[in-house]
Every structure is written in structure tokens, then in C-alpha cells.
Scaffold this active site. Structure first.
Site, PDB file in Angstrom:
ATOM      1  N   LYS A 210      -8.139  -1.149   6.438  1.00  0.00           N
ATOM      2  CA  LYS A 210      -8.806  -1.219   5.337  1.00  0.00           C
ATOM      3  C   LYS A 210      -7.834  -3.247   4.241  1.00  0.00           C
ATOM      4  O   LYS A 210      -8.255  -3.288   4.059  1.00  0.00           O
ATOM      5  CB  LYS A 210      -8.434   0.102   3.957  1.00  0.00           C
ATOM      6  CG  LYS A 210      -9.940   0.684   4.319  1.00  0.00           C
ATOM      7  CD  LYS A 210      -9.777   1.724   3.144  1.00  0.00           C
ATOM      8  CE  LYS A 210      -8.398   2.910   3.312  1.00  0.00           C
ATOM      9  NZ  LYS A 210      -9.146   3.782   3.418  1.00  0.00           N
TER      10      LYS A 210
ATOM     11  N   ARG B 225     -14.140  13.036   7.727  1.00  0.00           N
ATOM     12  CA  ARG B 225     -12.740  13.900   8.719  1.00  0.00           C
ATOM     13  C   ARG B 225     -12.296  14.933   7.136  1.00  0.00           C
ATOM     14  O   ARG B 225     -11.684  15.898   7.809  1.00  0.00           O
ATOM     15  CB  ARG B 225     -11.678  13.016   8.607  1.00  0.00           C
ATOM     16  CG  ARG B 225     -11.864  11.974   9.903  1.00  0.00           C
ATOM     17  CD  ARG B 225     -10.902  11.122   9.497  1.00  0.00           C
ATOM     18  NE  ARG B 225      -9.631  10.897   9.389  1.00  0.00           N
ATOM     19  CZ  ARG B 225      -8.590  10.654   8.541  1.00  0.00           C
ATOM     20  NH1 ARG B 225      -9.105   9.172   8.414  1.00  0.00           N
ATOM     21  NH2 ARG B 225      -7.129  10.886   8.374  1.00  0.00           N
TER      22      ARG B 225
ATOM     23  N   HIS C  89       1.040  -1.295  -0.239  1.00  0.00           N
ATOM     24  CA  HIS C  89       0.020   0.421   0.114  1.00  0.00           C
ATOM     25  C   HIS C  89       0.745   0.854   0.213  1.00  0.00           C
ATOM     26  O   HIS C  89       1.897   1.147   0.712  1.00  0.00           O
ATOM     27  CB  HIS C  89      -0.791   0.177   1.016  1.00  0.00           C
ATOM     28  CG  HIS C  89      -1.779   0.945   1.970  1.00  0.00           C
ATOM     29  ND1 HIS C  89      -2.972   1.382   0.828  1.00  0.00           N
ATOM     30  CD2 HIS C  89      -1.433   2.437   2.079  1.00  0.00           C
ATOM     31  CE1 HIS C  89      -3.138   2.324   0.972  1.00  0.00           C
ATOM     32  NE2 HIS C  89      -2.382   3.054   1.643  1.00  0.00           N
TER      33      HIS C  89
ATOM     34  N   ASP D  70     -14.595   2.833   7.999  1.00  0.00           N
ATOM     35  CA  ASP D  70     -13.856   4.100   6.701  1.00  0.00           C
ATOM     36  C   ASP D  70     -14.690   4.610   6.598  1.00  0.00           C
ATOM     37  O   ASP D  70     -14.055   6.040   6.207  1.00  0.00           O
ATOM     38  CB  ASP D  70     -12.908   3.127   6.496  1.00  0.00           C
ATOM     39  CG  ASP D  70     -11.775   4.635   6.210  1.00  0.00           C
ATOM     40  OD1 ASP D  70     -11.128   4.827   6.740  1.00  0.00           O
ATOM     41  OD2 ASP D  70     -11.698   4.438   4.970  1.00  0.00           O
TER      42      ASP D  70
ATOM     43  N   SER E 103      -7.554   3.886   9.659  1.00  0.00           N
ATOM     44  CA  SER E 103      -8.195   4.185   8.397  1.00  0.00           C
ATOM     45  C   SER E 103      -7.542   3.094   7.344  1.00  0.00           C
ATOM     46  O   SER E 103      -8.208   2.554   6.654  1.00  0.00           O
ATOM     47  CB  SER E 103      -7.714   5.167   7.580  1.00  0.00           C
ATOM     48  OG  SER E 103      -8.378   5.763   6.182  1.00  0.00           O
TER      49      SER E 103
END
Ligand code: URA
Length: 431
Positions: free
Chosen positions: A185, A166, A80, A159, A181
Site C-alpha cells: 500500500k 486473513r 506509517h 491487499d 500488506s
């Protein structure tokens, strides 16, 4: 909920039960946005300890569906990136790692603002499908070792709601909230091992190395507490990654990289990230050995063949991968020329990312459409010598009247009179 907000406001840690009350209530809409935003702001100012962040992550992860990849043989690895400009790493590292025998099960996202998204890049190839069912996703990972798909709405609804809130309440830049967050995921999508590429610099979420390091250490710790092999690299986003920014331009650069003609920083990042992922997947005994295997997969073409297999499996027209000259080219290709001589000191990634978006390559809001052929090709990188009149970059666009954007691209290049030492792409490795 008022008690919970007040406890956090006054600097007390929240219990797992309190965090659970909030996550459940926010998802089932018994807790309204105004209370959730007050809590997010209290967390922004007061922070959370590791146990609270791990609990928040775990509870968000279980707020929706989780994917069980246990039917796929071997350790599954995922990567990621926290987002940057010109970041096509997944399209290079995914195929290379899979070509070396690891199972790569990757869920990706779309681009927004100055950052691009892997899903959009993949869709620049006609026919490419990113909406796979769970069964298709797992079957493909079992069969060819690699799938890259979009996350369905059923994963991590907490999320989705909280991130949107947010975004409009000034509470994005909070380490506990970003870490939970991202990690919720990643954990929900089921891989055994996660490599986080945490970017820092002008084009990144985290502007400084120190801030990126704090985020990376927090996420690695959460992964640890929740029993997944999580590691992080801290990488430079003070100039765009590679030379191409924009969807089909980046896919073409990924293809060239897998054929052994990649830009130095992207190749270096692919080797380092891929080496660590191969170690995580227990394919090799060390990341150094993994780096050698990644280089072999570039040299013998097996990484490129895996990219072709990925596009073929998801319905993409592979002739575009084999003959990249088939990608449509923008109507206008405008040269950005240096007005003085010197050495490139910095290329403002944020400005290049925003300019690429304005040329048509990105979206300002999620409903905007993307021009796949638009973007910017850098001709010079940090450290390069530039003579007055030389081309710094090429702007690809189908739009008219973009003079202001062209000026911004020019101004993104900052020159120095004296030679510049080129920084490494990977600044730190956290495990
Ligand atoms: N990316 C995410 O998925 N969440 C954040 O909070 C920030 C970046």
C-alpha cells in the site's frame, strides 16, 4: 493453485511466477477464497524468504492503480504507523515536516477495534474532506507541502481482499503477510521515502520488541529491494501515546503539541520521527539536525500554521483549529479515581483502547458510527506518583450505563510501591 499450496505447505520457496499466478488469480476471482486461505495458512507456518516477500509486495502493489507523484518537485516523504492507542503522531509530524520544507504525501486509514485512525480524527473537524482525487492530492502537496487523504478502492485490491480473508482465517499475525500488506500500500501511494513507526506492547499488533523488530527489519529490507528509502523506528505502546484517546480529544492534543504544550512522549516521538523524515527528504544532513529544525517549527508556530493550512485546503472549518474550545464536549465527564497510592507502572493500552471504543470513540465493525467527542483523557502516565483519591483519568461519553467500562479504565492502571524508571518512547532505529 493446488501445486502452489502444496509447495508452500512442504516448505519450498515460491517463484515470482507462482506468486504472480496467485495474486492475479485471487484479484480476478479465478482463485477461490478457500484456496487463498490455504495458501495464507501455509505461509503463516512456513514463512517466506526476503525475495519471496519482495515479489509478493511488488505484485500486490501492481494489482491496482499506483500513484505517480513525479510531477511534484522534490523528494516526497510518507510515514506509517502500525497502529496504536492515542496515536495522533501524523497530525503533529506531518505539519512539522512540511513546515520545514519537505513534501508530505500521506494516505491514511480508519480506526477499527481498539486502534484509532487518522482519517476519523480529521473528520472530527466539520467540513473536512478526506476523499481527494489524485489531482487534488498532488496539487495540494505541491502547493502547501502536505496532504492527508484516504486511499481509494483502486489502490492495492489484492491487499483489500487478502486482508479481509486473513482477518477471518487466523492468518493476520504473519510477518511476510503483514510486511507485504503494509509495504504494497505504501509503495503504491508513490512517495520516495517511507518512515515506518512500528509499535510494540499491549496496544500494538506486535506484543514484543523482538517481534516488532523482525517486522520492521523485513519491511525496511523490502523497501530497499524495491528501491525506496525505507526506515523504521520501534516505539513503545505499553501505555497510550500522549494523554488523549478519542477523536476530537486527540485533535485538540495535536493542536496543543504544535503550540508547544504537548505531552513529553508525543513531543519526543514527533522530534525523532520528524528529524529522520527531514534527513530522508534531504532537507538536512542528519536526523539530529532535523530534530532541531522540528523543535524550531514548534517554537516559531510554523507547524501549527501548516496544520491550519491542511484543514483549510481540505475544506475543514479552521476556526476549530484556532479555537479548539469550539469542539463539542461529551455530556458526561467521569473521573476515575485511584483507590490506592503508588507509582504508575503500566497503563494497559489495549484495555484503554477498548474502553474508549465502548465509550463511543471507536468501531467494533467497520459500519459502526463514531462519537467524535467520546474518549479518555489520562491524568497520569507511567512513572507518575499517585495518591489515593487522585484522578487517574477522565472518561468522556454521551452513553449511559457504562459503569463496567469505567471499572476497566481504573483497572488498566497498574501501580507499584516503588518508583518506576520511565522508558524512552523510541527504542530502536532501523535503516
Ligand atoms: N496493517 C496492514 O495494513 N496490514 C496488515 O497485515 C497488518 C496491519
Amino acid at each position: 493453485m493446488v501445486d502452489i499450496i502444496e509447495r508452500k505447505r512442504d516448505g519450498h520457496p515460491l517463484t515470482r511466477e507462482e506468486i504472480s499466478f496467485f495474486v492475479k488469480g485471487y484479484v480476478d476471482e479465478t482463485i477461490p477464497d478457500y484456496q487463498a486461505s490455504a495458501l495464507a495458512m501455509a505461509i503463516y507456518f512456513r514463512g517466506m524468504d526476503e525475495r519471496e516477500i519482495a515479489d509478493l509486495t511488488d505484485l500486490m502493489m501492481h494489482s491496482g492503480k499506483t500513484i505517480d507523484l513525479s510531477s511534484i518537485q522534490g523528494l516526497k516523504v510518507d510515514k506509517h504507523s502500525t497502529g496504536g492507542v492515542g496515536d495522533k503522531t501524523s497530525l503533529v509530524v506531518g505539519p512539522l515536516v512540511a513546515a520545514c520544507g519537505a513534501k508530505v504525501a500521506k494516505m491514511s486509514g480508519r480506526g477499527l477495534g481498539h486502534t484509532g485512525g487518522t482519517l476519523d480524527k480529521m473528520e472530527s473537524v466539520p467540513g473536512m474532506r478526506i476523499g481527494l482525487t489524485d489531482k487534488e492530492f498532488k496539487d495540494q502537496v505541491s502547493r502547501i507541502g502536505l496532504a492527508i487523504a484516504g486511499q481509494t478502492g483502486e489502490i492495492d485490491p489484492a491487499d483489500k481482499k487478502l486482508y479481509a480473508l486473513r482477518d477471518v482465517t487466523g492468518t493476520i499475525e504473519s510477518v511476510p503477510l503483514i510486511a507485504s500488506s503494509i509495504m504494497s500500500k505504501k509503495l503504491a501511494s508513490g512517495s520516495d521515502c517511507i518512515l515506518l513507526d512500528v509499535k510494540f506492547g499491549s496496544g500494538a499488533f506486535m506484543k514484543t520488541f523482538e517481534a516488532a523488530k523482525e517486522l520492521a527489519q523485513t519491511m525496511v529490507k523490502i523497501g530497499d529491494l524495491l528501491h525506496r528509502d525505507t526506515r523504521a523506528i520501534l516505539t513503545d505502546m505499553d501505555q497510550p501515546l500522549g494523554l488523549a484517546v478519542g477523536n476530537s480529544l486527540e485533535v485538540k492534543e495535536a493542536i496543543a503539541t504544535l503550540k508547544g504544550h504537548g505531552p513529553k512522549d508525543l513531543v519526543e516521538l514527533a522530534r525523532k520521527a520528524g528529524g529522520i523524515m527531514l534527513e530522508q527528504a534531504h532537507i538536512v544532513a542528519s536526523a539530529e539536525e532535523g530534530e532541531k529544525r522540528i523543535q524550531e517549527a514548534i517554537d516559531n508556530g510554523s507547524g501549527f500554521e501548516k496544520l491550519c493550512a491542511l484543514f483549510e485546503a481540505q475544506g475543514g472549518d479552521v476556526s476549530y483549529i484556532r479555537e479548539p474550545e469550539r469542539f463539542p464536549v461529551a455530556k458526561h465527564i467521569v473521573e476515575i479515581v485511584a483507590e490506592e497510592s503508588g507509582y504508575v507502572r503500566r497503563i494497559d493500552s489495549l484495555s484503554i483502547g477498548v474502553s474508549a471504543m465502548k465509550l463511543g470513540a471507536g468501531r467494533e465493525k467497520m459500519s459502526d458510527t463514531i462519537d467524535m467527542s467520546a474518549g479518555i483523557l489520562l491524568k497520569k502516565k507511567v512513572g507518575d506518583r499517585v495518591e489515593k483519591g487522585e484522578v487517574l483519568a477522565l472518561c468522556h461519553t454521551n452513553k449511559e450505563g457504562v459503569d463496567e467500562v469505567l471499572r476497566e479504565v481504573h483497572d488498566a492502571f497498574q501501580l507499584s510501591a516503588t518508583p518506576i524508571t520511565v522508558p524512552p518512547i523510541v527504542h530502536a532505529y532501523i535503516r
